[in-house]
Design a protein around this motif. Structure first.
Motif, short mmCIF file in Angstrom:
data_model
loop_
_atom_site.label_atom_id
_atom_site.label_comp_id
_atom_site.label_asym_id
_atom_site.label_seq_id
_atom_site.Cartn_x
_atom_site.Cartn_y
_atom_site.Cartn_z
N LEU A 1 0.75 -1.15 -0.10
CA LEU A 1 -0.50 0.00 0.00
C LEU A 1 0.66 1.42 0.29
O LEU A 1 0.43 2.46 -0.62
CB LEU A 1 -1.24 -0.11 0.80
N GLU A 2 2.41 1.40 1.33
CA GLU A 2 2.71 2.30 0.93
C GLU A 2 3.51 2.77 -0.62
O GLU A 2 3.42 3.84 -0.79
CB GLU A 2 4.03 2.07 1.64
N LYS A 3 3.44 1.55 -0.96
CA LYS A 3 3.99 1.22 -2.74
C LYS A 3 2.75 2.47 -3.51
O LYS A 3 3.35 2.75 -4.26
CB LYS A 3 4.50 0.08 -3.27
N LEU A 4 1.75 1.82 -3.31
CA LEU A 4 0.95 2.81 -3.98
C LEU A 4 0.69 3.52 -4.04
O LEU A 4 0.70 4.01 -4.79
CB LEU A 4 -0.34 1.41 -4.26
N ARG A 5 0.65 4.20 -2.73
CA ARG A 5 0.52 5.26 -2.31
C ARG A 5 1.31 6.36 -2.97
O ARG A 5 1.09 7.30 -3.91
CB ARG A 5 0.63 5.55 -0.61
N THR A 6 2.71 6.01 -3.25
CA THR A 6 3.56 6.73 -3.24
C THR A 6 3.94 6.53 -5.12
O THR A 6 4.63 7.24 -5.79
CB THR A 6 5.05 7.03 -2.84
N SER A 7 3.59 5.86 -6.60
CA SER A 7 3.34 5.44 -6.96
C SER A 7 3.05 6.27 -8.31
O SER A 7 2.39 7.41 -7.71
CB SER A 7 2.78 4.43 -7.46
N SER A 8 3.84 6.50 -8.91
CA SER A 8 3.82 7.20 -10.15
C SER A 8 2.35 6.66 -11.46
O SER A 8 1.97 5.50 -11.20
CB SER A 8 4.36 7.59 -10.81
N GLU A 9 1.95 7.95 -12.24
CA GLU A 9 0.49 6.66 -12.73
C GLU A 9 0.71 5.87 -13.70
O GLU A 9 -0.53 5.23 -14.22
CB GLU A 9 0.00 8.11 -13.79
N ASP A 10 2.02 6.05 -14.48
CA ASP A 10 2.57 4.57 -15.00
C ASP A 10 3.48 3.28 -14.23
O ASP A 10 3.57 2.18 -15.20
CB ASP A 10 3.71 5.03 -15.73
N SER A 11 3.56 3.47 -13.36
CA SER A 11 3.29 2.42 -11.48
C SER A 11 2.50 0.62 -12.87
O SER A 11 1.61 1.26 -12.48
CB SER A 11 3.72 2.80 -10.89
N LYS A 12 3.79 -0.18 -12.15
CA LYS A 12 2.53 -1.29 -12.77
C LYS A 12 2.49 -2.12 -11.36
O LYS A 12 3.00 -2.71 -9.92
CB LYS A 12 3.73 -2.57 -13.49
N THR A 13 0.85 -2.81 -11.06
CA THR A 13 0.18 -2.85 -9.94
C THR A 13 1.42 -4.31 -9.15
O THR A 13 1.72 -4.26 -8.48
CB THR A 13 -0.72 -3.05 -9.35
N SER A 14 1.39 -4.71 -10.96
CA SER A 14 2.26 -6.82 -9.93
C SER A 14 3.25 -6.04 -10.60
O SER A 14 3.53 -6.75 -9.10
CB SER A 14 2.13 -6.93 -11.49
N THR A 15 4.12 -4.90 -10.97
CA THR A 15 5.42 -5.07 -9.87
C THR A 15 5.48 -4.29 -8.60
O THR A 15 6.65 -4.94 -7.70
CB THR A 15 6.29 -4.08 -10.98
N LEU A 16 4.51 -3.06 -8.38
CA LEU A 16 4.36 -3.44 -6.93
C LEU A 16 4.50 -4.12 -6.11
O LEU A 16 5.30 -4.25 -4.73
CB LEU A 16 4.14 -2.41 -6.30
N CYS A 17 3.17 -5.25 -6.12
CA CYS A 17 2.97 -6.06 -5.55
C CYS A 17 4.09 -7.24 -5.60
O CYS A 17 4.65 -7.61 -4.15
CB CYS A 17 1.83 -6.69 -6.23
N ALA A 18 5.15 -7.69 -6.34
CA ALA A 18 6.16 -8.08 -6.25
C ALA A 18 7.02 -7.83 -5.00
O ALA A 18 7.28 -8.32 -4.58
CB ALA A 18 6.30 -8.57 -7.91
N GLU A 19 7.49 -6.51 -6.00
CA GLU A 19 8.27 -5.71 -4.86
C GLU A 19 8.09 -6.53 -3.25
O GLU A 19 9.25 -6.41 -2.07
CB GLU A 19 8.71 -4.56 -4.96
N ALA A 20 7.04 -6.17 -2.94
CA ALA A 20 6.57 -5.91 -1.80
C ALA A 20 6.66 -7.37 -1.09
O ALA A 20 7.02 -7.52 -0.22
CB ALA A 20 5.06 -5.49 -1.06
N TYR A 21 6.06 -8.70 -2.40
CA TYR A 21 6.41 -9.54 -1.52
C TYR A 21 7.74 -9.92 -1.65
O TYR A 21 7.88 -10.82 -0.34
CB TYR A 21 5.38 -10.62 -2.96
N ASN A 22 8.42 -9.92 -2.26
CA ASN A 22 9.41 -10.33 -2.26
C ASN A 22 10.46 -9.74 -0.97
O ASN A 22 11.17 -10.02 -0.32
CB ASN A 22 10.44 -9.67 -3.69
N ASP A 23 10.11 -9.02 -0.47
CA ASP A 23 10.41 -8.25 0.57
C ASP A 23 10.16 -8.53 1.81
O ASP A 23 10.85 -8.24 2.93
CB ASP A 23 10.36 -6.28 0.63
#
Ligand code: 1PZ
Length: 215
Positions: free
Chosen positions: A123-145
């Motif tokens: 959710l923090e990644k989503l909050r600070t994401s830009s319009e062209d960010s990919k939810t799948s990438t943000l989600c995978a990064e959060a998951y991997n961490d």
């Protein structure tokens, strides 16, 4: 068609993590904590059946905890602090292998606690994401961490594939049912810190009692 008041709103769900904090953030009410998870599962189900393997596990763990709450020792499970104290004092927690007391409250909450870290990061990644960010990438990064470190290869693989099915950022914000993109971002800024406070408290409680590696 569902009526507007039945409509799902992610803000209400995240605010369950506010209402579960008591005693100056020094304890967590289990019932409200589980309500937060139930809302998150509902939200996840609205994203499609691809996540049903995740929601099945989450529902199962919520159910285990609700059974403790409803059971004869229910009052011992009112808060995380009372649960830890009770289960440790009555030898209900398997510290080395997961066999004698298969589903203790402590090990079950630990799984949800680790998932809460994923949620907080995502959710923090989503909050600070830009319009062209990919939810799948943000989600995978959060998951991997976070959660990925506790999952075997096969689950990591399945989860990573499922992330590709996540709706695009604007659609994802829409499903949250909070309002405009600006309103979603503002809501996340307000609500995610409550989830973080619940996470921090639980982490400290578990760490103090050496419960962070329960099998
Ligand atoms: C919005 C997109 C949703 C993506 C969800 C990301 C999390 C992926 C997690 C994949 C877990 C799937 C299946 C089951 C795993 C279990 O083996 C583990 C360990 O439990 P054990 O086997 O030791 O009893 N379970 C967990 O790690 C708990 C997972 C709960 C996930 C809840 C996610 C809630 C999502 C909210 C969406 C907003």
């Amino acid at each position: 068609m569902s009526s507007p008041e039945e409509k799902f709103c992610l803000k209400d769900v995240l605010l369950s993590f506010k209402s579960c904090l008591v005693d100056n953030d020094q304890d967590v009410l289990l019932e409200h904590y589980l309500n937060g998870w139930k809302g998150l599962v509902k939200f996840m189900n609205s994203l499609g059946s691809i996540f049903s393997f995740v929601s099945k596990d989450a529902v199962n763990k919520i159910q285990i905890m609700e059974n403790f709450l409803k059971g004869t020792n229910g009052e011992k499970y009112q808060t995380l602090r009372s649960m830890v104290e009770y289960e440790l004092n009555s030898n209900k927690v398997d510290l080395t292998n997961h066999s004698n007391n298969p589903n203790s409250g402590c090990r079950t909450i630990l799984r949800l606690h680790r998932a809460l870290r994923w949620l907080q990061l995502f959710l923090e990644k989503l909050r600070t994401s830009s319009e062209d960010s990919k939810t799948s990438t943000l989600c995978a990064e959060a998951y991997n961490d976070s959660l990925a470190n506790f999952h075997p290869w096969i689950i990591r693989k399945t989860a990573t594939v499922a992330f590709y099915a996540l709706p695009a950022r604007n659609k994802f914000f829409e499903v949250m049912n909070v309002g405009t993109t600006e309103e979603v971002i503002e809501m996340l800024g307000e609500a995610v810190p409550y989830a973080s406070r619940v996470y921090d408290f639980t982490q400290e409680l578990y760490s103090k009692h050496n419960l962070l590696d329960l099998p």
